[in-house]
Design a protein around this motif. Structure first.
Motif, mmCIF file in Angstrom:
data_model
loop_
_atom_site.group_PDB
_atom_site.id
_atom_site.type_symbol
_atom_site.label_atom_id
_atom_site.label_comp_id
_atom_site.label_asym_id
_atom_site.label_seq_id
_atom_site.Cartn_x
_atom_site.Cartn_y
_atom_site.Cartn_z
ATOM 1 N N SER A 20 78.420 125.356 22.155
ATOM 2 C CA SER A 20 77.006 125.123 22.430
ATOM 3 C C SER A 20 76.743 123.628 22.604
ATOM 4 O O SER A 20 77.482 122.798 22.081
ATOM 5 C CB SER A 20 76.143 125.684 21.292
ATOM 6 N N PRO A 21 75.694 123.277 23.364
ATOM 7 C CA PRO A 21 75.442 121.850 23.662
ATOM 8 C C PRO A 21 75.119 121.035 22.415
ATOM 9 O O PRO A 21 74.572 121.536 21.431
ATOM 10 C CB PRO A 21 74.230 121.902 24.600
ATOM 11 N N LEU A 22 75.461 119.760 22.496
ATOM 12 C CA LEU A 22 75.142 118.785 21.457
ATOM 13 C C LEU A 22 74.295 117.695 22.099
ATOM 14 O O LEU A 22 74.738 117.034 23.040
ATOM 15 C CB LEU A 22 76.431 118.195 20.880
ATOM 16 N N GLU A 172 83.460 122.253 16.889
ATOM 17 C CA GLU A 172 82.876 122.041 18.207
ATOM 18 C C GLU A 172 82.121 120.715 18.312
ATOM 19 O O GLU A 172 81.695 120.348 19.410
ATOM 20 C CB GLU A 172 81.913 123.186 18.539
ATOM 21 N N ILE A 173 81.926 120.021 17.216
ATOM 22 C CA ILE A 173 81.134 118.786 17.221
ATOM 23 C C ILE A 173 82.037 117.630 17.634
ATOM 24 O O ILE A 173 82.963 117.266 16.907
ATOM 25 C CB ILE A 173 80.494 118.539 15.843
ATOM 26 N N THR A 174 81.755 117.062 18.782
ATOM 27 C CA THR A 174 82.639 116.052 19.367
ATOM 28 C C THR A 174 82.236 114.619 19.038
ATOM 29 O O THR A 174 82.963 113.686 19.370
ATOM 30 C CB THR A 174 82.669 116.224 20.895
ATOM 31 N N GLU A 175 81.089 114.419 18.401
ATOM 32 C CA GLU A 175 80.624 113.080 18.010
ATOM 33 C C GLU A 175 80.937 112.850 16.527
ATOM 34 O O GLU A 175 80.954 113.791 15.735
ATOM 35 C CB GLU A 175 79.112 112.961 18.227
ATOM 36 N N PRO A 176 81.165 111.599 16.123
ATOM 37 C CA PRO A 176 81.304 111.312 14.691
ATOM 38 C C PRO A 176 80.011 111.676 13.951
ATOM 39 O O PRO A 176 78.910 111.435 14.464
ATOM 40 C CB PRO A 176 81.560 109.802 14.653
#
Length: 300
Positions: A20-22, A172-176
């Motif tokens: 899902s989008p972040l 799925e979370i690609t940001e720190p």
């Protein structure tokens, strides 16, 4: 049936937006506190199977299919989004579905139950006293006698398999990030997300229920069932229920309108709006140190 054939069956039936989008929320109230906020838009996974509903159901549906069971039975109130999601899943994946609804039947059906019936769900009703004992062996035996052998999904969809599905969110979370926030109704989503976090990160749940202190034991129970132990990297806030499940107050409605005007996202008042209101209240009270990055899961 598992493996490549199972994945082909899965992808053929429904198109999911995964991961899902972040997206980032730019807001002066956050920047003044030195806090960064990212939204994990699980509400956009699928219009009929949004958010944690899909994540809780995915491994349950696979297990029901592997066991050769063609009927799904679940529990919920007359306005349950979980009941709607099970009805939709049954229609997409070829299961018969039964909804055991709390309370008496009222005609005409409300929009939620009308949707479920239109998706092929059969409804049966339990008065509130018997509903509280919905795990009683005699009731479960009655359901088997009436609807045949079936796969039972608990109220809200929270079980060990649901925890497994929700544990995939952090990956799925690609940001720190430092903290994940999530609304809590039955505890499964918080249990799973906390179980999926890397060391040094934590989760905060925001109870949408009045008197939700019992949820601590429920999250611990679900983590033990899914993982064998509890993780200890989470907590629950209890002050942002606005009167209880599906209840609201003018200040919550004003917050929803303001958030939509500022950020173009209209939060569902039952779950995500209460979480977001509580999150901003904690930020304003200095509850996060400067430099913290928060991911808020919009569950739909």
């Amino acid at each position: 049936m598992t493996g490549v054939a199972d994945e082909a069956w899965w992808s053929r039936e429904v198109s999911l937006r995964l991961p899902s989008p972040l997206t980032e929320v730019v807001d002066d109230r956050l920047s003044r506190a030195g806090v960064r906020l990212l939204l994990k838009r699980d509400d956009l996974i699928h219009p009929e199977l949004p958010g944690n509903k899909w994540r809780k159901l995915t491994y349950n549906l696979r297990t029901a299919r592997e066991q050769g069971l063609r009927t799904l039975v679940t529990f919920g109130g007359a306005y349950s989004n979980h009941v709607r999601a099970v009805a939709a899943a049954g229609a997409y994946f070829g299961f018969d579905t039964v909804g055991v609804i709390r309370g008496e039947q009222h005609l005409p059906l409300n929009p939620s139950l009308t949707y479920a019936v239109d998706r092929g769900m059969r409804l049966t009703y339990l008065d509130r006293g018997r509903y509280r004992d919905k795990a009683a062996p005699e009731l479960l035996a009655r359901l088997r006698a009436e609807f045949g052998e079936h796969y039972l999904i608990p109220e809200g969809g929270s079980n060990a398999l649901a925890v497994r599905g929700c544990a995939e969110v952090p990956g799925e979370i690609t940001e720190p990030y430092d903290v994940v926030c999530v609304p809590v109704g039955t505890g499964g989503t918080l249990a799973g997300i906390a179980a999926g976090l890397a060391q040094g990160r934590s989760a905060i749940g925001f109870s949408v229920l009045r008197g939700g202190q019992f949820l601590v034991a429920e999250v611990e129970r679900l983590q033990r069932a899914a993982c064998g132990s509890t993780t200890g990297n989470w907590r629950i806030e209890y002050d942002f229920h606005f009167g209880g499940y599906a209840k609201s107050k003018p200040e919550l409605e004003a917050f929803i309108d303001d958030f939509a005007a500022r950020h173009g996202v209209r939060l569902d008042r039952i779950y995500p709006a209460k979480m977001m209101y509580g999150l901003f209240a904690l930020v304003a009270a200095g509850g996060f140190v400067a430099g913290t990055t928060i991911v808020a899961v919009v569950t739909g």
